[in-house]
Design a protein around this motif. Sequence first.
Motif, PDB file in Angstrom:
ATOM      1  N   ARG A   1       0.826  -1.201   0.000  1.00 11.16           N
ATOM      2  CA  ARG A   1       0.000   0.000   0.000  1.00 11.16           C
ATOM      3  C   ARG A   1       0.868   1.262   0.000  1.00 11.16           C
ATOM      4  NH1 ARG A   1      -5.103   2.127   1.702  1.00 11.16           N
ATOM      5  NH2 ARG A   1      -6.053   0.127   2.065  1.00 11.16           N
ATOM      6  N   VAL A   2       1.964   1.222   0.780  1.00 10.48           N
ATOM      7  CA  VAL A   2       2.879   2.366   0.831  1.00 10.48           C
ATOM      8  C   VAL A   2       3.453   2.632  -0.562  1.00 10.48           C
ATOM      9  CG1 VAL A   2       5.160   3.099   1.652  1.00 10.48           C
ATOM     10  CG2 VAL A   2       3.498   2.149   3.266  1.00 10.48           C
ATOM     11  N   LEU A   3       3.951   1.564  -1.185  1.00  6.08           N
ATOM     12  CA  LEU A   3       4.552   1.722  -2.510  1.00  6.08           C
ATOM     13  C   LEU A   3       3.518   2.221  -3.515  1.00  6.08           C
ATOM     14  CD1 LEU A   3       6.792  -1.475  -2.609  1.00  6.08           C
ATOM     15  CD2 LEU A   3       7.578   0.902  -2.682  1.00  6.08           C
ATOM     16  N   LEU A   4       2.305   1.657  -3.414  1.00  3.75           N
ATOM     17  CA  LEU A   4       1.258   2.037  -4.356  1.00  3.75           C
ATOM     18  C   LEU A   4       0.866   3.503  -4.174  1.00  3.75           C
ATOM     19  CD1 LEU A   4      -0.596   1.053  -6.585  1.00  3.75           C
ATOM     20  CD2 LEU A   4      -2.270   0.409  -4.843  1.00  3.75           C
ATOM     21  N   ASN A   5       0.715   3.913  -2.908  1.00  2.00           N
ATOM     22  CA  ASN A   5       0.385   5.321  -2.643  1.00  2.00           C
ATOM     23  C   ASN A   5       1.435   6.259  -3.223  1.00  2.00           C
ATOM     24  OD1 ASN A   5      -1.898   4.623  -1.282  1.00  2.00           O
ATOM     25  ND2 ASN A   5      -1.334   5.553   0.671  1.00  2.00           N
ATOM     26  N   LEU A   6       2.723   5.916  -2.993  1.00  2.00           N
ATOM     27  CA  LEU A   6       3.796   6.801  -3.455  1.00  2.00           C
ATOM     28  C   LEU A   6       3.866   6.830  -4.973  1.00  2.00           C
ATOM     29  CD1 LEU A   6       6.615   6.041  -0.849  1.00  2.00           C
ATOM     30  CD2 LEU A   6       5.060   8.001  -0.929  1.00  2.00           C
TER      31      LEU A   6
END
Lengths: 698, 135
Positions: free
Chosen positions: A572-577
């Motif tokens: 989720r972190v990678l996707l958000n960024l």
Amino acid sequence: MPRAVATPTSFAATQRRLIGTVAVAVTAGVGVLGLVLTARATGVAEDRADGMAVAADEVSIGVATAEAATVAYVVVGDPADLDGFNSARDRATRGLDELRAAAGGSSSLRNLVGDERAKAEAFLDGYARPVITLRSTDPAAGQARVVGGEGRRLYEQFRQAAAATVVAVESERRDAKQSVGLTAAVSGLVLVLVAAAGIVIGWRRRDPSVAAVVEPLDEVHGALVRVGEGDFSPRVTTDGPDEVAAVGEALNTAVAEMDRLTSLQRSRVEREQMIRDVSRTIREYLDVEAVLNLAARELVGAIGVDRCSVLVVEHNTLGPIVAEWVGAFARPLGTGSREQLPAGLDLVAQPLFEVGRPLVIDDTASDARLEPEVREAFSDLRIRALLMAPVYATDDLIALVCLQVLNRPRPWSATDVGVVESVAREMGVALSHARLFERERDMVGQLRQLDEAKDDFVSTVSHELRTPLTSIVGYVEMLRDDEAVTPTQDQMLTVIERNSDRLLALIDDLLTLSKLQSGPFELRFDPLDVAPLVQTAVQSIEPIVTGRAIDLDVVVPDGVPRVAGDAGQLERVLLNLLTNAVKFTPDGGRVSLAVSRPQPSESGVDDVVTFAVSDTGIGIPEEEQDRLFTRFFRSSSAQAAAIQGTGLGLVIVKSIIDRHHGSVSVASAPGEGTTIEFTVPVAQHWGRTGSDVGEAGV
Amino acid sequence: MTADPVVDDADAVGYVLVADDDPDIRDLVVLKLESAGLEVRTAVDGEEALALAHSDPPVLVVLDLMMPKVDGVEVCRRLRANPATAQTPVIMLTALAQPSDVERGVAVGADDYLVKPFSPRELLARVHRALDLPD
């Protein structure tokens, strides 16, 4: 026992007699010496075990206090609790050092102590210190960590390790105590055998003078048998031939010394054991009332008094009785009562308030320090003997323990006073703990309630918002399916649809954030291969990159170790960024995701893997960068470019990375682009990607 | 917008029970399903849904998870316990996209679920699939 008849002696007979006696004296002497020496040796073993028990208690108290101080500091932020933490930590460390030194050659004890140390350090240095540091920079984050179960879990692990050590130490103590009796018995037996050998030597010589030797030896033997049975009272009559008399005297001295040492040791051991039992029980009750009642009860039993009352002291004035225990023949004065006590008790207790030492009155009827009316008041209450000790919580005098003997005077012994003082001291420690504990419980309870309320609220809000959205989105879809809709109307419906999606994204982000911040320990920490994480995120971003003129570079070097984390959350972190990067980058730009090999983290504790997401987008003005991670903040450049967003994406990123004990940083210049970097600690006990394919798998 | 029920078809298939406490969502589902020729009956809460299903077993149930009186999970559990409806397909509608809700629904025997807001087209496709009808 053989009896011989005395006959006239000859020179040769005298010579033989001397030889026989010397043999007896030497063997018996060696035996007595052995008895005294073994007793001393077991005393040492017992001292060692006692020392360990004390050190084990120190460690437990130290860590317990540090735990309470951590919570207190994080919740309240009072620097006094910080000092409390440091001194408690020192206390625990000292105790651990003593424990290790005392464990000596016993490998099982050393292992237990080693385990206890590891658990204590995991709690104190791995959890408590970082939390305190976090609290000083970010109170909310510090509190969130305390509210979660991590600290409790680590503390509980320590407590279990400490309990295992205590069990081992206690069993060692028991062994040491038993061995005192056992050694005495064994030595006694040896002595008896040695003495019997002497007697047999004399008897074999069939010397008429043997009787003179044998009779005192007979007595010596009898005494030795009783000593061997653990009875140290018999004394030997010291007549008979000089040599034999000498043996008897030596034996008498030895037995007397043994007797003295044994009783001293027994009383010391008993006293220490009692104090330890009482204080351990006290510490288990972290409830003020229970602590006080328990202490009162234990003292009535241990000292043998008629009544023990605990009185509150406020500003050096006696308050009401808060706890009380009575023996079989006394009535309670009654808790809550103040009037029941002699009017002059304040005056009597005054020196105690000032110097903090116990007040001892053997006989209230004759004590010259008491005013006549006070004496009379005591007499009305039938209180003849009184022993009062102050109870301090940290440095405040908070209570008096008051032991009373009715109807008869009592010459208080130094041991009595010592025991009461020790118990009063332990009561003070327990009360400080109880106070901290109650404060902690209240605070944590409030925080939890607040958190649960927030969580419920957000879930409800989410549900209440999703329901109307369902109607909006559903009817819009059905309208657009209707062929009667004109192109203009269709455009309008598109606007409704887009805004519904936006509202839905906001609700989802809020719900995610709420869950992250209220249930931090729902995260599953697994050793994760970095490449699949990155791959999943890149696949998810593809739909929005497709159709845009944007280059997407992904670099994951070989040999990046696994990281410790929750796969879903890190994705989720990678996707958000990545979503942000694509969203804020105009066509013709470039978005890259680069993973770098591990390097030591800022705190130097664990190595970390760094992930950097860069774009060539619109950038963020420098003065806004430190507000990027606050809720609903949207940069002026994003607003100017009319790029939609919830203002929660980066808050979620930071929240997740914080939970992973990593860090997030931003570097950006308007018009040039933005790079957001975050770190995740490597999984410590798992191998590197690629080198141990057998274990691979997320 | 007009529904165009195909009466013969509906008789052949039986009726779809739609239970949701929100009238707009209820109407939305009814409109969509009826436009595809299915017969639909509605219930405003779990209790009514159970009563209806008991007196006249439906061919499929579209069930909201959060309903007053008896919630969707409980309704589903009781449908499964009744031999007349034990095999009836159930599609859950949930506003809380939490794995635990989905798990609870599946644990009591729901066949499928949709997270609100859902696409009516998607719902219809799932209904057709559950009834083994062509899309």
